[in-house]
Design a protein around this motif. Sequence first.
Motif, mmCIF file in Angstrom:
data_model
loop_
_atom_site.group_PDB
_atom_site.id
_atom_site.type_symbol
_atom_site.label_atom_id
_atom_site.label_comp_id
_atom_site.label_asym_id
_atom_site.label_seq_id
_atom_site.Cartn_x
_atom_site.Cartn_y
_atom_site.Cartn_z
ATOM 1 N N GLY A 165 33.835 41.555 55.091
ATOM 2 C CA GLY A 165 32.780 42.110 54.586
ATOM 3 C C GLY A 165 32.360 41.376 56.247
ATOM 4 N N SER A 166 31.423 41.486 55.916
ATOM 5 C CA SER A 166 30.313 40.936 57.218
ATOM 6 C C SER A 166 29.828 39.548 57.507
ATOM 7 C CB SER A 166 29.387 41.762 57.974
ATOM 8 O OG SER A 166 27.727 41.383 56.738
ATOM 9 N N ASN A 167 30.409 38.264 56.478
ATOM 10 C CA ASN A 167 30.824 37.254 55.908
ATOM 11 C C ASN A 167 31.368 36.714 57.000
ATOM 12 O OD1 ASN A 167 28.105 37.302 54.905
ATOM 13 N ND2 ASN A 167 28.755 37.193 52.807
ATOM 14 N N VAL A 180 23.885 39.483 67.116
ATOM 15 C CA VAL A 180 22.676 40.048 65.816
ATOM 16 C C VAL A 180 23.187 40.913 64.640
ATOM 17 C CG1 VAL A 180 20.812 42.284 66.119
ATOM 18 C CG2 VAL A 180 21.436 40.881 68.002
ATOM 19 N N ASP A 181 23.041 40.147 64.062
ATOM 20 C CA ASP A 181 23.613 40.505 62.086
ATOM 21 C C ASP A 181 22.086 41.805 61.615
ATOM 22 O OD1 ASP A 181 23.884 40.803 59.122
ATOM 23 O OD2 ASP A 181 24.232 38.116 59.557
ATOM 24 N N GLU A 182 22.982 43.435 61.872
ATOM 25 C CA GLU A 182 22.394 44.413 61.194
ATOM 26 C C GLU A 182 23.408 44.879 59.835
ATOM 27 O OE1 GLU A 182 22.399 47.335 63.861
ATOM 28 O OE2 GLU A 182 20.984 46.680 65.380
ATOM 29 N N ALA A 183 22.905 44.141 59.337
ATOM 30 C CA ALA A 183 23.605 44.463 57.879
ATOM 31 C C ALA A 183 22.389 45.480 56.942
ATOM 32 C CB ALA A 183 23.741 42.804 56.895
ATOM 33 N N TYR A 184 21.299 46.030 57.962
ATOM 34 C CA TYR A 184 20.945 46.464 56.831
ATOM 35 C C TYR A 184 20.253 47.079 58.354
ATOM 36 C CZ TYR A 184 20.055 42.910 53.228
ATOM 37 O OH TYR A 184 21.190 41.670 52.462
ATOM 38 N N GLY A 185 21.352 47.090 59.079
ATOM 39 C CA GLY A 185 20.932 48.238 60.719
ATOM 40 C C GLY A 185 19.917 49.631 60.032
ATOM 41 N N ARG A 210 27.676 44.805 61.809
ATOM 42 C CA ARG A 210 27.341 45.767 60.313
ATOM 43 C C ARG A 210 28.302 45.669 59.277
ATOM 44 N NH1 ARG A 210 24.764 50.964 61.760
ATOM 45 N NH2 ARG A 210 22.658 49.917 63.209
ATOM 46 N N THR A 211 27.694 45.980 58.445
ATOM 47 C CA THR A 211 28.557 46.133 57.024
ATOM 48 C C THR A 211 28.980 46.995 56.272
ATOM 49 O OG1 THR A 211 28.598 44.655 54.781
ATOM 50 C CG2 THR A 211 26.183 45.201 56.029
ATOM 51 N N PHE A 212 29.428 47.478 55.149
ATOM 52 C CA PHE A 212 30.020 48.119 54.767
ATOM 53 C C PHE A 212 29.224 48.020 52.743
ATOM 54 C CE2 PHE A 212 32.908 51.990 56.290
ATOM 55 C CZ PHE A 212 32.638 51.561 57.498
ATOM 56 N N SER A 213 28.637 47.004 53.088
ATOM 57 C CA SER A 213 28.020 46.577 51.782
ATOM 58 C C SER A 213 26.772 47.031 51.368
ATOM 59 C CB SER A 213 27.704 45.088 51.993
ATOM 60 O OG SER A 213 29.228 44.183 51.645
ATOM 61 N N LYS A 214 25.646 48.049 52.261
ATOM 62 C CA LYS A 214 24.847 48.623 51.887
ATOM 63 C C LYS A 214 24.595 49.866 51.891
ATOM 64 C CE LYS A 214 24.162 43.647 51.993
ATOM 65 N NZ LYS A 214 23.960 42.716 50.694
HETATM 66 N N1 PMP Z 1 23.834 39.585 57.180
HETATM 67 C C1 PMP Z 1 23.172 39.927 56.075
HETATM 68 C C2 PMP Z 1 21.729 39.302 56.699
HETATM 69 C C3 PMP Z 1 23.308 39.542 54.798
HETATM 70 O O1 PMP Z 1 21.955 39.897 53.616
HETATM 71 C C4 PMP Z 1 24.330 40.042 54.164
HETATM 72 C C5 PMP Z 1 24.304 40.225 52.543
HETATM 73 N N2 PMP Z 1 23.580 39.366 51.515
HETATM 74 C C6 PMP Z 1 25.524 39.474 55.077
HETATM 75 C C7 PMP Z 1 25.506 39.302 55.483
HETATM 76 C C8 PMP Z 1 26.611 39.849 54.045
HETATM 77 O O2 PMP Z 1 27.346 40.968 54.185
HETATM 78 P P1 PMP Z 1 28.613 40.933 53.401
HETATM 79 O O3 PMP Z 1 29.355 39.666 53.196
HETATM 80 O O4 PMP Z 1 28.372 42.563 52.214
HETATM 81 O O5 PMP Z 1 29.289 42.289 54.663
#
Ligand code: PMP
Length: 371
Positions: free
Chosen positions: A85-87, A184-189, A228-232
């Motif tokens: 996860g990006s976390n 640059v946190d692009e979780a929603y990029g 970036r993340t695969f979560s969204k």
């Molecule tokens: N960055 C942002 C801005 C988020 O909103 C989130 C999810 N809440 C994350 C990172 C973490 O996402 P994940 O660890 O699932 O990739």
Amino acid sequence: MSRALTRRADLADLAGYHSLQVDAEVKLNANESPLPPPAEWQERLADAVAGLDVRRYPDREATELRQRLAALHGVDPSWVFCANGSNEVLQSLLLAFGGPGRSILVFEPTYTLHAHIARLTLTEVVRAGRGPDFRVDVGEAARVIDRHQPAITAMCSPNNPTGRAEQPETVARVAERAPGLVVVDEAYGQFAPWSALELLPGKAGSATGTPAIPGTRAPLGSGLVVVRTFSKTWAMAGLRLGYLVADPEVVAGCEAVALPYHLSAVTQVAGLLALEYHREMMVRVAGIAEERGRLEAALAGLPVDWWPSDANFILFRPRERTAQAVWRGLLTRGVLIRDCSRWPGVQGCLRMTIGSRQENDRFVDALKGCL
Ligand code: PMP
């Protein structure tokens, strides 16, 4: 003899970072994908998992996954680091580049986990505000950067929970000014009109490598890091996969602090397979963006303040009722959203994730009933 089960003194009052997990018919609280990944992907994943030799540790470098991600973004694999996860990517960055005597600059309101991980890693948190539209103000950013010389400057684009992406010029100017990493946190990029990947020197999110706006590319060695993340978009929040694209020095720093074999073989194979469905995922992104427009139009006709979004969620504030009353009213009607009314800088606000068309209709009906 009684044991002293005492925690680290500086973390004695720490509550873990958790969003409320409650059951609801319509779950629009965690910015997840409204649709599961494609059925074909699920079948192929099941086959691939059955074929794994799980006696063996996974590839510690996630070599193939990094190669495919690098190909996706037009960079060398040495520019990619993957984690759970990006976390975990963010945690690795703070472990490697933060720490005692160093600081991270965050622009509030923003994703609170940046400051939370900073605290765990003994990194000082420097807080700056945002402009009236919730975007980073370049002048204010320069002032705070000059004063505090942060080891890490974190920007979330699009920003959670406010929804707007930063302008390319803003990220480029901050990257020029900041002495350390600019994350640059692009979780929603994927939901946004542009990506900071386009600013990375010597490569780009585009096939040509030409920056969308001339003169905006960050200089070499600028420490620009895109997470970036695969979560969204990829609908894989349950599998935990994220990554960063940055200078190989940054990647090496993250590798140095990562636990051995941290990325399971299942996660790696799931990510690899997902990348084969890039086109399908982008179609879904377009569908969510369309729903976002429909929801914004619906909110415009209700007694709420709301902020335009470049992400898969919308922030809004009820004008005539308290946020908590509206949040509870929605839950009673089977709709769970996120109560951010006590978060710094977004007092009285709620955040709803864009769901399927049916879920969004349920939300709008329920909201009308609560206002
Ligand atoms: N960055 C942002 C801005 C988020 O909103 C989130 C999810 N809440 C994350 C990172 C973490 O996402 P994940 O660890 O699932 O990739």
